[in-house]
Design a protein around this motif. Structure first.
Motif, PDB file in Angstrom:
ATOM      1  N   ASN A  38       0.837  -1.205   0.000  1.00 33.53           N
ATOM      2  CA  ASN A  38       0.000   0.000   0.000  1.00 33.53           C
ATOM      3  C   ASN A  38       0.872   1.255   0.000  1.00 33.53           C
ATOM      4  OD1 ASN A  38      -0.329  -1.168   2.917  1.00 33.53           O
ATOM      5  ND2 ASN A  38      -1.167   0.820   3.256  1.00 33.53           N
ATOM      6  N   ASP A  39       0.697   2.175   0.883  1.00 29.07           N
ATOM      7  CA  ASP A  39       1.314   3.515   0.758  1.00 29.07           C
ATOM      8  C   ASP A  39       2.809   3.530   0.443  1.00 29.07           C
ATOM      9  OD1 ASP A  39      -1.069   3.598   2.125  1.00 29.07           O
ATOM     10  OD2 ASP A  39      -0.329   4.728   3.819  1.00 29.07           O
ATOM     11  N   GLN A  55       4.491   0.339   2.272  1.00 27.20           N
ATOM     12  CA  GLN A  55       3.785  -0.567   3.171  1.00 27.20           C
ATOM     13  C   GLN A  55       3.667  -1.917   2.468  1.00 27.20           C
ATOM     14  OE1 GLN A  55       1.735   0.664   6.454  1.00 27.20           O
ATOM     15  NE2 GLN A  55       3.872   1.231   6.197  1.00 27.20           N
ATOM     16  N   ARG A  63      -3.668  -7.934   2.841  1.00 24.47           N
ATOM     17  CA  ARG A  63      -2.791  -7.535   3.945  1.00 24.47           C
ATOM     18  C   ARG A  63      -3.093  -8.197   5.282  1.00 24.47           C
ATOM     19  NH1 ARG A  63      -2.815  -1.546   5.275  1.00 24.47           N
ATOM     20  NH2 ARG A  63      -2.536  -2.248   7.399  1.00 24.47           N
ATOM     21  N   TYR A  98       3.669   1.031  10.408  1.00 29.05           N
ATOM     22  CA  TYR A  98       2.776   1.784   9.531  1.00 29.05           C
ATOM     23  C   TYR A  98       3.497   2.940   8.836  1.00 29.05           C
ATOM     24  CZ  TYR A  98      -1.709  -0.522  10.548  1.00 29.05           C
ATOM     25  OH  TYR A  98      -2.757  -1.400  10.605  1.00 29.05           O
ATOM     26  N   SER A  99       2.734   3.761   8.120  1.00 31.48           N
ATOM     27  CA  SER A  99       3.330   4.730   7.199  1.00 31.48           C
ATOM     28  C   SER A  99       4.163   5.802   7.881  1.00 31.48           C
ATOM     29  CB  SER A  99       2.236   5.403   6.379  1.00 31.48           C
ATOM     30  OG  SER A  99       1.865   4.536   5.339  1.00 31.48           O
ATOM     31  N   ARG A 166      -1.563   9.316  13.099  1.00 28.11           N
ATOM     32  CA  ARG A 166      -0.482   8.573  12.432  1.00 28.11           C
ATOM     33  C   ARG A 166       0.091   9.277  11.196  1.00 28.11           C
ATOM     34  NH1 ARG A 166      -5.163   5.380  11.864  1.00 28.11           N
ATOM     35  NH2 ARG A 166      -6.095   5.528   9.786  1.00 28.11           N
ATOM     36  N   ASP A 167       1.067   8.622  10.611  1.00 30.57           N
ATOM     37  CA  ASP A 167       1.681   8.999   9.329  1.00 30.57           C
ATOM     38  C   ASP A 167       2.486  10.300   9.398  1.00 30.57           C
ATOM     39  OD1 ASP A 167       0.161   6.782   8.606  1.00 30.57           O
ATOM     40  OD2 ASP A 167      -1.447   7.983   7.727  1.00 30.57           O
ATOM     41  N   GLU A 220      -5.719  10.994   6.685  1.00 30.23           N
ATOM     42  CA  GLU A 220      -4.540  10.131   6.688  1.00 30.23           C
ATOM     43  C   GLU A 220      -3.414  10.789   5.899  1.00 30.23           C
ATOM     44  OE1 GLU A 220      -5.842   5.625   7.325  1.00 30.23           O
ATOM     45  OE2 GLU A 220      -6.099   6.221   5.250  1.00 30.23           O
TER      46      GLU A 220
HETATM   47  C1  FRU Z   1      -3.215   4.697   4.454  1.00 29.82           C
HETATM   48  C2  FRU Z   1      -2.949   3.982   5.778  1.00 29.82           C
HETATM   49  C3  FRU Z   1      -2.146   4.846   6.728  1.00 29.82           C
HETATM   50  C4  FRU Z   1      -1.502   3.826   7.615  1.00 29.82           C
HETATM   51  C5  FRU Z   1      -1.207   2.713   6.648  1.00 29.82           C
HETATM   52  C6  FRU Z   1      -1.271   1.336   7.208  1.00 29.82           C
HETATM   53  O1  FRU Z   1      -3.489   3.813   3.424  1.00 29.82           O
HETATM   54  O2  FRU Z   1      -4.163   3.577   6.377  1.00 29.82           O
HETATM   55  O3  FRU Z   1      -2.913   5.792   7.436  1.00 29.82           O
HETATM   56  O4  FRU Z   1      -0.354   4.296   8.255  1.00 29.82           O
HETATM   57  O5  FRU Z   1      -2.145   2.842   5.588  1.00 29.82           O
HETATM   58  O6  FRU Z   1      -0.862   0.386   6.284  1.00 29.82           O
END
Ligand code: FRU
Length: 463
Positions: A38-39, A55, A63, A98-99, A166-167, A220
């Protein structure tokens, strides 16, 4: 959780063969050898090498356990897969690394990311039952680091927030380092909170940034940068209601042009602009490279979407978009695939109107467009411009993706990048973009306007 030893060269070699034989394997986009992506994370350019993390769950196409995958390139033509970079192997990130993002200072990469922790039990996992820790890692080479340092935890975040914070992303201004975090508050309002530091070690709460109207329950993946003297706050909001021409996906990604004085803690928002109107674009991240370009890479996917990807049965899912250079025009961001992508051009074909062409990968450019058009990107994938509406309609090849539309007064130019199972459509110098996965049997191309078609080479992968 995954141990580092698992991801040795043998594992990758065995799997890469399978991937290459998959007819939907992308030829000039980054996708995982196996499993889920993902991200984009930690994007940066150090000593001539671009580090692109993401990710990843290398063992599951849907996932389960999230860690940071890692690829590098020096030229966006030759790429290398590496061992995953951050494992979820401590108490502060045990249910997912996570991100997060990268910030280069004194030739070292400072990574900030979210350590996800979930407690077993009967929790809603919004107000209770989880931790989102902000963790820092320092690396000299992008491959190794000594320790994970807990910078902030839910106990430090403002009390009006849920556990969803987060992030992290760093922005430097006048010797201050501002750390932006995406958040959901207890009234289900999405926002960004900002911490300030002068040494990248100790962070003090500084301010929150949010709209004075409802704009989703969670923001996010925030990003904040200045380009051409203008400031932009990018976020991926969740909870916006879909309209005919707006917010057509379950979640959005876009930016606010923002007038902000971080020191004085004052700001005023411009209107939110969606970065992409296709089916598969989320959680983009930008960075400035050593050449001074602001480059954006997004996740070519969409969480919680109803549509699917047939690659799952071949043990992988999702990809990253082409890297796109951002420019500013009229307070708006324009996106254009970085120049290096032109090095992938193989053959040039001046097309004739309404004739069928079959290329697995291509770029199509048409300039000086005057009026309406109809372009087939696959036998059942049609891009039409009629009555000031641009529409991308997919049939079976969309695997549940039906139609996305943009209202555009006048289209002057279009460039389309098609890979084996994706399309990225750039309109009016990149002012509007549509990104989508598409799974046609044969990549038919047919257009009722003339233009130039380029066959594209594949990027090269080394283990
Ligand atoms: C965005 C997200 C982020 C998080 C990550 C987890 O797609 O939900 O907010 O950190 O993916 O994989």
């Amino acid at each position: 959780m995954y141990s580092k030893e698992y991801f040795n060269k043998e594992f990758e070699k065995n799997k890469i063969e399978e991937k290459i034989n998959d007819p939907f394997n992308l030829k000039y986009h980054i996708s995982p050898i196996t499993g889920w992506l993902n991200d984009p994370n930690g994007l940066c350019h150090l000593d001539g090498t671009y580090h692109i993390y993401y990710q990843a769950d290398p063992l599951h196409a849907i996932r389960k356990n999230i860690i940071w995958g890692h690829v590098t390139t020096k030229d966006f033509i030759n790429y290398k897969y590496h061992e995953p970079f951050i494992f979820a192997d401590t108490n502060i990130d045990k249910v997912g690394a996570y991100s997060g993002s990268a910030f280069i200072k004194d030739n070292k990469i400072n990574f900030f990311y979210t350590g996800n922790v979930k407690y077993p039990g009967n929790y809603d996992y919004i107000n209770d039952g989880r931790d989102h820790n902000t963790i820092k890692i320092v690396s000299e080479d992008g491959f190794t680091y000594h320790k994970k340092e807990l910078i902030l935890s839910n106990d430090d975040y403002p009390k009006d927030l849920t556990r969803h914070v987060r992030d992290p992303k760093i922005y430097e201004e006048d010797g201050n380092y501002y750390l932006f975090l995406g958040a959901r508050d207890k009234n289900n309002k999405g926002k960004v909170i900002v911490y300030r530091s002068n040494d990248l070690e100790k962070f003090a709460y500084h301010m929150e940034i949010t709209t004075n109207y409802d704009f989703g329950y969670m923001w996010e993946c925030p990003d904040f940068f200045e380009l051409d003297g203008k400031k932009f706050l990018m976020v991926s909001p969740q909870g916006l209601e879909s309209e005919e021409f707006k917010y057509q996906n379950i979640y959005q990604s876009g930016y606010f042009p923002i007038d902000v004085d971080l020191k004085a803690k004052t700001y005023s928002f411009g209107e939110f602009v969606e970065l992409d109107y296709g089916f598969d674009f989320y959680a983009p991240q930008t960075f400035e490279d050593e050449k001074g370009r602001r480059i954006l890479i997004g996740w070519m996917g969409m969480p919680d979407a109803s549509y699917t990807n047939p690659t799952v049965k071949n043990n992988w899912q999702h990809a990253l978009t082409l890297p796109r250079e951002l420019k500013v025009s009229d307070n708006k961001l324009l996106q254009k695939p970085i120049k290096e992508i032109e090095n992938l051009i193989n053959k040039k074909i001046e097309i004739r109107k309404n004739e069928n062409y079959f290329y697995q990968t291509f770029e199509f450019i048409s300039e000086d467009i005057d009026g309406e058009f109809e372009i087939y990107l696959r036998s059942d994938a049609k891009l039409t411009y009629k009555d000031q509406i641009l529409s991308l309609k997919l049939g079976e090849c969309g695997y549940g993706r039906c139609e996305r539309k943009i209202r555009i007064e006048k289209i002057d130019d279009i460039s389309i990048y098609s890979d084996t199972s994706s399309v990225e459509i750039f309109i009016n110098n990149g002012q509007y973009v549509m990104t989508s996965r598409v799974y046609g049997e044969k990549n038919l191309f047919k257009s009722d306007i003339i233009g130039t078609l380029y066959e594209m080479d594949a990027i090269k992968w080394n283990l």
